[in-house]
Design a protein around this motif. Structure first.
Motif, PDB file in Angstrom:
ATOM      1  N   ALA A 324       0.834  -1.323  -0.232  1.00 47.68           N
ATOM      2  CA  ALA A 324       0.022   0.037  -0.157  1.00 47.68           C
ATOM      3  C   ALA A 324       0.856   1.226  -0.073  1.00 47.68           C
ATOM      4  O   ALA A 324       1.637   1.547   0.809  1.00 47.68           O
ATOM      5  CB  ALA A 324      -0.843  -0.029   1.185  1.00 47.68           C
ATOM      6  N   ALA A 325       0.702   1.834  -1.108  1.00 43.70           N
ATOM      7  CA  ALA A 325       1.699   3.369  -1.292  1.00 43.70           C
ATOM      8  C   ALA A 325       0.859   4.222  -0.415  1.00 43.70           C
ATOM      9  O   ALA A 325       1.408   5.344  -0.200  1.00 43.70           O
ATOM     10  CB  ALA A 325       1.775   3.722  -2.675  1.00 43.70           C
ATOM     11  N   ALA A 326      -0.309   4.316  -0.050  1.00 40.25           N
ATOM     12  CA  ALA A 326      -1.295   5.086   0.685  1.00 40.25           C
ATOM     13  C   ALA A 326      -2.155   4.065   1.356  1.00 40.25           C
ATOM     14  O   ALA A 326      -2.506   3.263   0.746  1.00 40.25           O
ATOM     15  CB  ALA A 326      -1.886   6.179  -0.186  1.00 40.25           C
ATOM     16  N   ASP A 327      -2.652   4.867   2.356  1.00 39.05           N
ATOM     17  CA  ASP A 327      -3.935   3.965   2.901  1.00 39.05           C
ATOM     18  C   ASP A 327      -4.803   3.541   1.992  1.00 39.05           C
ATOM     19  O   ASP A 327      -5.312   4.303   1.217  1.00 39.05           O
ATOM     20  CB  ASP A 327      -4.641   4.748   3.906  1.00 39.05           C
ATOM     21  N   ALA A 328      -4.952   2.342   1.806  1.00 37.27           N
ATOM     22  CA  ALA A 328      -5.680   1.522   0.983  1.00 37.27           C
ATOM     23  C   ALA A 328      -6.917   0.579   1.378  1.00 37.27           C
ATOM     24  O   ALA A 328      -6.936  -0.053   2.355  1.00 37.27           O
ATOM     25  CB  ALA A 328      -4.721   0.628   0.037  1.00 37.27           C
ATOM     26  N   VAL A 329      -8.017   0.805   0.648  1.00 40.07           N
ATOM     27  CA  VAL A 329      -9.112   0.310   1.089  1.00 40.07           C
ATOM     28  C   VAL A 329      -9.696  -0.691  -0.279  1.00 40.07           C
ATOM     29  O   VAL A 329      -9.620  -0.159  -1.370  1.00 40.07           O
ATOM     30  CB  VAL A 329     -10.567   0.858   1.498  1.00 40.07           C
ATOM     31  N   LEU A 330      -9.677  -1.939  -0.144  1.00 37.13           N
ATOM     32  CA  LEU A 330     -10.048  -2.989  -1.238  1.00 37.13           C
ATOM     33  C   LEU A 330     -11.173  -3.687  -0.997  1.00 37.13           C
ATOM     34  O   LEU A 330     -11.537  -4.159   0.157  1.00 37.13           O
ATOM     35  CB  LEU A 330      -8.962  -3.951  -1.378  1.00 37.13           C
ATOM     36  N   PHE A 331     -12.296  -3.705  -1.779  1.00 35.30           N
ATOM     37  CA  PHE A 331     -13.394  -4.772  -1.792  1.00 35.30           C
ATOM     38  C   PHE A 331     -12.859  -6.084  -2.601  1.00 35.30           C
ATOM     39  O   PHE A 331     -12.275  -5.816  -3.576  1.00 35.30           O
ATOM     40  CB  PHE A 331     -14.698  -4.045  -2.514  1.00 35.30           C
ATOM     41  N   SER A 332     -13.509  -7.090  -2.127  1.00 34.06           N
ATOM     42  CA  SER A 332     -12.897  -8.274  -2.993  1.00 34.06           C
ATOM     43  C   SER A 332     -14.181  -9.410  -2.920  1.00 34.06           C
ATOM     44  O   SER A 332     -14.971  -9.267  -1.966  1.00 34.06           O
ATOM     45  CB  SER A 332     -11.734  -8.687  -2.532  1.00 34.06           C
ATOM     46  N   PHE A 333     -14.171 -10.112  -4.025  1.00 32.02           N
ATOM     47  CA  PHE A 333     -15.062 -11.419  -3.807  1.00 32.02           C
ATOM     48  C   PHE A 333     -14.484 -12.763  -4.250  1.00 32.02           C
ATOM     49  O   PHE A 333     -13.761 -12.556  -5.523  1.00 32.02           O
ATOM     50  CB  PHE A 333     -16.524 -10.990  -4.515  1.00 32.02           C
ATOM     51  N   SER A 334     -15.018 -13.536  -3.994  1.00 34.59           N
ATOM     52  CA  SER A 334     -14.605 -15.069  -4.464  1.00 34.59           C
ATOM     53  C   SER A 334     -15.505 -16.031  -4.178  1.00 34.59           C
ATOM     54  O   SER A 334     -16.614 -16.070  -3.708  1.00 34.59           O
ATOM     55  CB  SER A 334     -13.378 -15.463  -3.779  1.00 34.59           C
ATOM     56  N   ASP A 335     -15.465 -17.290  -4.768  1.00 36.53           N
ATOM     57  CA  ASP A 335     -16.315 -18.400  -4.546  1.00 36.53           C
ATOM     58  C   ASP A 335     -16.163 -19.209  -3.262  1.00 36.53           C
ATOM     59  O   ASP A 335     -16.477 -20.320  -2.831  1.00 36.53           O
ATOM     60  CB  ASP A 335     -16.263 -19.364  -5.731  1.00 36.53           C
ATOM     61  N   ARG A 336     -15.566 -18.616  -2.162  1.00 35.46           N
ATOM     62  CA  ARG A 336     -15.028 -19.274  -0.748  1.00 35.46           C
ATOM     63  C   ARG A 336     -16.243 -19.666  -0.325  1.00 35.46           C
ATOM     64  O   ARG A 336     -15.999 -20.945   0.418  1.00 35.46           O
ATOM     65  CB  ARG A 336     -14.247 -18.117  -0.301  1.00 35.46           C
ATOM     66  N   PRO A 337     -17.347 -19.385  -0.226  1.00 36.36           N
ATOM     67  CA  PRO A 337     -18.422 -20.138   0.449  1.00 36.36           C
ATOM     68  C   PRO A 337     -18.717 -21.283   0.081  1.00 36.36           C
ATOM     69  O   PRO A 337     -19.032 -22.329   0.770  1.00 36.36           O
ATOM     70  CB  PRO A 337     -19.730 -19.055   0.402  1.00 36.36           C
ATOM     71  N   VAL A 338     -18.817 -21.574  -1.424  1.00 38.55           N
ATOM     72  CA  VAL A 338     -18.793 -22.880  -2.089  1.00 38.55           C
ATOM     73  C   VAL A 338     -17.859 -23.794  -1.601  1.00 38.55           C
ATOM     74  O   VAL A 338     -18.067 -25.026  -1.133  1.00 38.55           O
ATOM     75  CB  VAL A 338     -19.199 -22.492  -3.526  1.00 38.55           C
ATOM     76  N   GLN A 339     -16.568 -23.411  -1.768  1.00 39.83           N
ATOM     77  CA  GLN A 339     -15.454 -24.333  -1.471  1.00 39.83           C
ATOM     78  C   GLN A 339     -15.586 -24.813  -0.085  1.00 39.83           C
ATOM     79  O   GLN A 339     -15.446 -25.852   0.386  1.00 39.83           O
ATOM     80  CB  GLN A 339     -14.152 -23.631  -1.741  1.00 39.83           C
ATOM     81  N   GLU A 340     -15.864 -23.929   0.849  1.00 38.44           N
ATOM     82  CA  GLU A 340     -15.906 -24.022   2.188  1.00 38.44           C
ATOM     83  C   GLU A 340     -17.136 -25.048   2.432  1.00 38.44           C
ATOM     84  O   GLU A 340     -16.897 -26.174   3.421  1.00 38.44           O
ATOM     85  CB  GLU A 340     -16.079 -22.806   3.058  1.00 38.44           C
ATOM     86  N   LYS A 341     -18.071 -24.951   1.854  1.00 37.88           N
ATOM     87  CA  LYS A 341     -19.256 -26.031   2.281  1.00 37.88           C
ATOM     88  C   LYS A 341     -18.902 -27.386   1.523  1.00 37.88           C
ATOM     89  O   LYS A 341     -19.385 -28.517   2.031  1.00 37.88           O
ATOM     90  CB  LYS A 341     -20.615 -25.418   1.405  1.00 37.88           C
ATOM     91  N   LEU A 342     -18.119 -27.392   0.593  1.00 38.79           N
ATOM     92  CA  LEU A 342     -17.635 -28.674  -0.037  1.00 38.79           C
ATOM     93  C   LEU A 342     -16.407 -29.131   0.591  1.00 38.79           C
ATOM     94  O   LEU A 342     -16.041 -30.029   0.167  1.00 38.79           O
ATOM     95  CB  LEU A 342     -17.401 -28.568  -1.512  1.00 38.79           C
ATOM     96  N   GLY A 343     -15.797 -28.497   1.611  1.00 40.78           N
ATOM     97  CA  GLY A 343     -14.873 -28.842   2.169  1.00 40.78           C
ATOM     98  C   GLY A 343     -13.470 -28.935   1.257  1.00 40.78           C
ATOM     99  O   GLY A 343     -12.464 -29.569   1.644  1.00 40.78           O
ATOM    100  N   LEU A 344     -13.618 -27.876   0.494  1.00 36.13           N
ATOM    101  CA  LEU A 344     -12.407 -27.775  -0.262  1.00 36.13           C
ATOM    102  C   LEU A 344     -11.434 -26.690  -0.125  1.00 36.13           C
ATOM    103  O   LEU A 344     -10.066 -26.730  -0.622  1.00 36.13           O
ATOM    104  CB  LEU A 344     -12.768 -27.700  -1.959  1.00 36.13           C
ATOM    105  N   TRP A 345     -11.749 -25.634   0.726  1.00 38.74           N
ATOM    106  CA  TRP A 345     -10.995 -24.484   0.509  1.00 38.74           C
ATOM    107  C   TRP A 345      -9.775 -24.576   1.536  1.00 38.74           C
ATOM    108  O   TRP A 345      -9.604 -25.437   2.512  1.00 38.74           O
ATOM    109  CB  TRP A 345     -11.875 -23.435   1.213  1.00 38.74           C
ATOM    110  N   ARG A 346      -8.537 -24.165   0.793  1.00 37.41           N
ATOM    111  CA  ARG A 346      -7.342 -24.243   1.562  1.00 37.41           C
ATOM    112  C   ARG A 346      -6.707 -22.793   1.650  1.00 37.41           C
ATOM    113  O   ARG A 346      -6.877 -22.319   0.792  1.00 37.41           O
ATOM    114  CB  ARG A 346      -6.506 -25.197   0.834  1.00 37.41           C
TER     115      ARG A 346
END
Ligand code: GTQ
Length: 358
Positions: A324-346
């Protein structure tokens, strides 16, 4: 890994013969389908808003929202050309609604998120409620809910769309239909869902059967204020700075069943520790600027330089570090809920070798 089985004329002739009966030898295929670790086709990529905006405005003069149905430029990952996807499992696009336009009401089994990039005061109507859009807001269109978008302001409105189109495609469970009118009837005042469900309280006796949060709009001001307060205690996560997860107030789970959404703050000067996880992630920078070094499984690195309104992608299992070159705010999204439900997320934090699971 075992060596590839040898090719012999007998084997080749046999493979050809069984192919005509829709059979194939797994021993020729196994190494290509059960891999030691992810080898995503997704590439690290960045869309600078200053590049995208003029092209989006050009689309605005080429086609109306009504004719296009949705005037969206697909953020197509260069590793998935022609596949309308930003990662293997998710779709992303930049949507433009010009003053006076309506993107007609429809519904589909795909779930959508909107992350507001530019403009102020246009709306998306979901399930009989108009939701006003302001920059930095995270807005949800749950699966199979009627939605139309409208802009009664003087300025163009642009937002980032994130949809689970490839996930729904994998299961072949797509259904979609047009509403018989341009816009749906509005039955509740704007902000109703946020008032009811978004104050850390729920109406007594409230029962929610849907899998998606009953809050349609998560206004930017709230997580932004949380991050600002939280930073005072200096409890930084070495890999993420401060990172919050948007939740469904009914059960504390993710706000959407198929897409996890997050907001993080990194203070000026922070370089995060190397981090990788199995959920390829789409980032949208809100404030500040910096760069993210993304390192693939082959050790090749790419540096993505971002500022406000830019969108970038970190593929599955690619180690990355933010600076971060200046105070930074990031929004992000992923398929993590699906992976967690399927026991795949690492995940793997730091530089340690291994596959993230003992
Ligand atoms: O706004 O309904 O980017 O149906 C892609 C498909 C947006 C929408 C997209 C859609 C929409």
């Amino acid at each position: 890994m075992e060596a590839q089985p040898a090719q012999t004329p007998e084997r080749a002739a046999y493979y050809k013969r069984i192919d005509s009966r829709n059979l194939a030898p797994l021993w020729e295929r196994l190494r290509g389908i059960v891999l030691k670790e992810p080898q995503p086709q997704t590439l690290p990529a960045l869309w600078r808003y200053d590049d995208v905006r003029p092209m989006l405005m050009e689309a605005g003069s080429l086609i109306t929202a009504a004719e296009a149905e949705r005037r969206v430029l697909v953020l197509e990952n260069p590793g998935h050309k022609g596949q309308s996807r930003v990662t293997n499992s998710l779709f992303a696009g930049m949507q433009l609604i010009l003053p006076g336009e309506i993107a007609p009401a429809h519904r589909h089994t795909q779930s959508a998120l909107r992350f507001v990039i530019e403009g102020s005061g246009a709306f998306t109507a979901v399930d009989g409620e108009k939701t006003i859009m302001e920059p930095g807001d995270f807005i949800i269109t749950p699966s199979w809910t009627w939605h139309d978008h409208g802009n009664q302001t003087e300025r163009p409105m642009v937002w980032l769309d994130g949809l689970d189109i490839p996930i729904v495609g994998l299961f072949n469970t797509t259904f979609a239909e047009q509403y018989p009118h341009k816009a749906q009837p509005i039955g509740r005042p704007p902000g109703d869902s946020l008032a009811r469900y978004g104050s850390g309280m729920l109406p007594l006796g409230f029962e929610h059967k849907a899998l998606t949060s009953p809050i349609f709009r998560y206004p930017y001001a709230r997580p932004r204020e949380s991050l600002e307060k939280m930073r005072r205690v200096e409890e930084w996560d070495p890999c993420h700075g401060l990172k919050l997860r948007f939740v469904n107030p009914v059960d504390g789970g993710y706000a959407m069943p198929t897409i996890g959404t997050f907001m993080q703050l990194m203070p000026k000067g922070m370089t995060t520790a190397p981090y990788r996880s199995t959920d390829a992630t789409v980032f949208s920078a809100i404030e500040g600027h910096g760069r993210t070094t993304v390192t693939g499984i082959d050790g090749e690195s790419v540096v993505l330089e971002w500022g406000p309104r830019d969108v970038f992608v970190v593929p599955t299992w690619h180690s990355h570090q933010h600076e971060a070159a200046a105070d930074a705010v990031l929004f992000s999204f992923s398929d993590r809920p699906v992976q967690e439900k399927l026991g795949l997320w690492r995940e793997m934090r730091g530089n340690t070798a291994g596959n993230g699971r003992a």
